[in-house]
Design an enzyme around this catalytic site. Structure first.
Site, mmCIF file in Angstrom:
data_model
loop_
_atom_site.group_PDB
_atom_site.id
_atom_site.type_symbol
_atom_site.label_atom_id
_atom_site.label_comp_id
_atom_site.label_asym_id
_atom_site.label_seq_id
_atom_site.Cartn_x
_atom_site.Cartn_y
_atom_site.Cartn_z
ATOM 1 N N ARG A 247 0.813 -1.233 0.000
ATOM 2 C CA ARG A 247 0.000 0.000 0.000
ATOM 3 C C ARG A 247 0.841 1.275 0.000
ATOM 4 N NH1 ARG A 247 -4.919 -2.902 3.254
ATOM 5 N NH2 ARG A 247 -5.911 -3.682 1.369
ATOM 6 N N PHE A 342 -6.821 24.531 -15.889
ATOM 7 C CA PHE A 342 -6.708 24.575 -17.355
ATOM 8 C C PHE A 342 -8.032 24.990 -18.020
ATOM 9 C CE2 PHE A 342 -2.748 22.633 -19.129
ATOM 10 C CZ PHE A 342 -2.092 22.374 -17.938
ATOM 11 N N GLU A 367 -6.216 -2.109 -4.983
ATOM 12 C CA GLU A 367 -5.462 -2.428 -3.752
ATOM 13 C C GLU A 367 -6.176 -1.972 -2.489
ATOM 14 O OE1 GLU A 367 -0.952 -2.473 -5.133
ATOM 15 O OE2 GLU A 367 -1.361 -2.703 -2.996
ATOM 16 N N SER A 370 -10.802 3.266 -1.084
ATOM 17 C CA SER A 370 -10.637 4.260 -0.002
ATOM 18 C C SER A 370 -11.542 3.904 1.174
ATOM 19 C CB SER A 370 -10.955 5.661 -0.527
ATOM 20 O OG SER A 370 -9.957 6.056 -1.451
ATOM 21 N N GLN A 371 -12.686 3.277 0.873
ATOM 22 C CA GLN A 371 -13.598 2.896 1.957
ATOM 23 C C GLN A 371 -12.993 1.759 2.786
ATOM 24 O OE1 GLN A 371 -14.496 3.617 -1.231
ATOM 25 N NE2 GLN A 371 -15.453 5.536 -0.634
#
Ligand code: CAA
Length: 383
Positions: A247, A342, A367, A370-371
Site C-alpha cells: 500500500r 486549465f 489495492e 478508499s472505503q
C-alpha cells in the site's frame, strides 16, 4: 517543488537513485505516455529496459536477483515512475505485489525459484486475489484448491488481474474449504504456462490504460505441492501482510500522479493570461495551487513514514492504510483541480491533465478502496 519537497535527509545514494529513475522516465516514458494511453498496449519493451536498469522488482532481495531496495527507497523510485505515467508504474509495481507473498510466506528455496526466475527474466507477474464476487471482501473468495497426490489442483475465476494477460507467473489465492472462510485460504505460485489457465480480454479501462487488466479462469490447473507458499490455510494472512507492504508503493503512485498534475497546473497558470495578467496572480488560483502543494507533501510524508516503519519491521497496517487512503483521495482532488486550472483546455486530450484525472480515479479503487482503507484505519484506532 518536487526536489525541495523530497529533500529531507536523503543520502547521496538515494538522490542518485531518484534522479536515475527521473531520467529514465523523462527519456523513455514521458514521450510515449499519451500514445500508450490511446493504444492501451502493454509497454513490454520499455519495461524490459527498466528491468535492465534495476527499476523492476524493487523490494525483492538482491540475493535472488531482485533490486533489493528498502520500501522507502522503492517509494522514491515509484513516485518518479508514476509522475511519468501511472499505467507504467502500476504495471511495474504489480511485480512487487505478485512476488511479495512469496517473500513473506515462502521458503528460501521458493524465494530462489519463484522470485529468482521472474527477477532474472524481468517478465511480468500477477497477484491473483480478487474474484468476480470477492473484491473488498477478499476473505470470501471461492476459487477452489484441492490436494491430488503430489499436486494441488485449482479451479475458479479471478477478476481485475493486473499484468494478467502478459504474466509469466501468477500468485494465486484459493480455498481448500470455503466453510473455513479466511482460515481455508492458501497461496500458490503458478507458472502462467500451466495447462488450464484461460486469459480474458484486456479491459478497456478509463485510465491507466496501458496497465494490462484481465479476468483469468483456472480449469483443473495442476501444480506440484512444492508450489504451496507457506502452510495450507495461511494464504489470507500472507495476502494481508503483502498488502500492508504494497500500500505505501500504491500510495506513491498516487503522489506521482498528483505531482505531475500540479506541475502542469503551475506552468499553465504562469502562462495563461486573463484580465491582462497570468492567472497565477489571482488568489482563486493561488489557493488551489497552495492546497495542491500542501496535500501532495502531506501524502508523501505519510507514505514515506509508513514505508520507513515497515523497513524497520514495525507493524504499520494503520499507517500503510492511512497513506493509501489519503494519497488516493488527494490525487483525485489535485488532478480534478488541475483540470479546473486549465479550464476548457484541460478537458481535452490536447493537454495531459485529463489523462491524469482519469488515471487518479483508479487509485481510490484498486489495492483496497478508499472505503476499505477507512475500515482498516477505524479497526486499528478503535482496537
Ligand atoms: N496482517 C496480518 N494478519 C492480518 C492482517 C494484516 N494486515 N489483517 C487481517 N489479518 C488477519 C486477522 O488477524 C485475522 O486473523 P485471525 O483469524 O487469526 O484472527 C484474519 O486475518 C482475518 O482478518 P479480518 O477478520 O480482519 O478479515 P476480514 O474478512 O474482516 O477482512 C479486510 C479484512 C481488511 C477488509 C480485507 O478483506 C481487505 O483488505 N480487503 C480489501 C482487499 C484488497 O485490498 N484487494 C485488492 C486486491 S489487489 C489489487 O487490487 C492490486 C492490483 O491488481 C493492482
Amino acid at each position: 517543488m518536487a526536489s525541495k519537497g523530497q529533500n529531507f535527509g536523503l543520502s547521496e545514494e538515494q538522490v542518485a537513485l531518484r534522479d536515475a529513475a527521473r531520467q529514465f522516465v523523462q527519456a523513455e516514458i514521458v514521450p510515449v505516455a499519451a500514445q500508450y494511453d490511446r493504444s492501451a498496449d502493454f509497454p513490454s519493451a520499455i519495461i524490459k529496459k527498466a528491468h535492465a536498469l534495476g527499476l523492476l522488482n524493487l523490494i525483492q532481495p538482491s540475493t535472488v536477483g531482485g533490486t533489493g531496495l528498502s520500501l522507502f527507497d522503492a517509494c522514491l523510485v515509484i513516485e518518479e515512475l508514476a509522475a511519468g505515467c501511472s499505467g507504467f508504474a502500476t504495471s511495474m509495481v504489480a511485480n512487487d505485489l505478485a512476488l511479495t507473498p512469496i517473500l513473506v510466506g515462502g521458503s528460501p528455496e521458493q524465494h530462489k525459484r519463484f522470485i529468482g526466475e521472474i527477477a532474472k527474466s524481468g517478465a511480468p507477474a500477477s497477484f491473483c486475489l480478487t474474484e468476480p464476487n470477492a473484491g473488498s471482501d477478499a476473505g470470501s473468495l471461492t476459487t477452489q484448491v484441492s490436494r491430488d497426490g503430489d499436486h494441488y489442483v485449482i479451479n475458479g475465476a479471478k477478476q481485475w488481474i493486473t499484468n494478467g494477460g502478459v504474466a509469466d507467473q501468477y500468485t494465486v489465492f484459493a480455498t481448500l474449504d470455503k466453510t473455513k472462510k479466511h482460515k481455508g485460504i492458501c497461496c500458490l505460485a503458478v507458472p502462467a504456462n500451466t495447462p488450464g489457465i484461460v486469459r480474458g480480454h484486456h479491459e478497456d479501462k478509463m485510465g491507466q490504460r496501458c496497465s494490462n487488466t484481465v479476468a483469468l479462469t483456472f480449469d483443473n490447473v495442476k501444480v506440484p505441492v512444492a508450489n504451496m507458499i507457506g502452510a495450507e490455510g495461511s494464504g489470507f494472512k500472507i495476502a494481508m501482510q503483502t498488502l500492508d507492504l504494497s500500500r505505501p508503493m500504491t500510495a506513491m503512485i498516487a503522489v506521482g500522479i498528483a505531482r505531475a498534475a500540479y506541475e502542469h497546473a503551475i506552468s499553465y497558470a504562469k502562462e495563461r493570461k486573463q484580465f491582462g495578467q497570468p492567472i497565477a496572480k489571482f488568489q482563486a488560483i493561488q489557493i488551489m495551487l497552495a492546497d495542491m502543494a500542501t496535500n501532495i507533501e502531506a501524502a508523501r510524508l505519510l507514505t514515506l513514514r509508513s514505508a520507513a516503519m515497515l523497513d524497520a519491521k514495525i507493524p504499520a497496517s494503520l499507517e500503510s492504510s492511512m497513506a493509501k487512503r489519503f494519497a488516493a483521495d488527494m490525487a483525485m482532488e489535485v488532478t480534478t483541480n488541475a483540470v479546473q486550472v486549465f479550464g476548457g483546455y484541460g478537458y481535452t486530450k490536447e493537454y495531459p491533465v485529463e489523462k491524469l484525472m482519469r488515471d487518479a480515479k483508479l487509485m481510490q479503487i484498486y489495492e483496497g478502496t478508499s472505503q476499505i482503507q477507512r475500515l482498516v484505519i477505524a479497526r486499528e484506532i478503535l482496537e
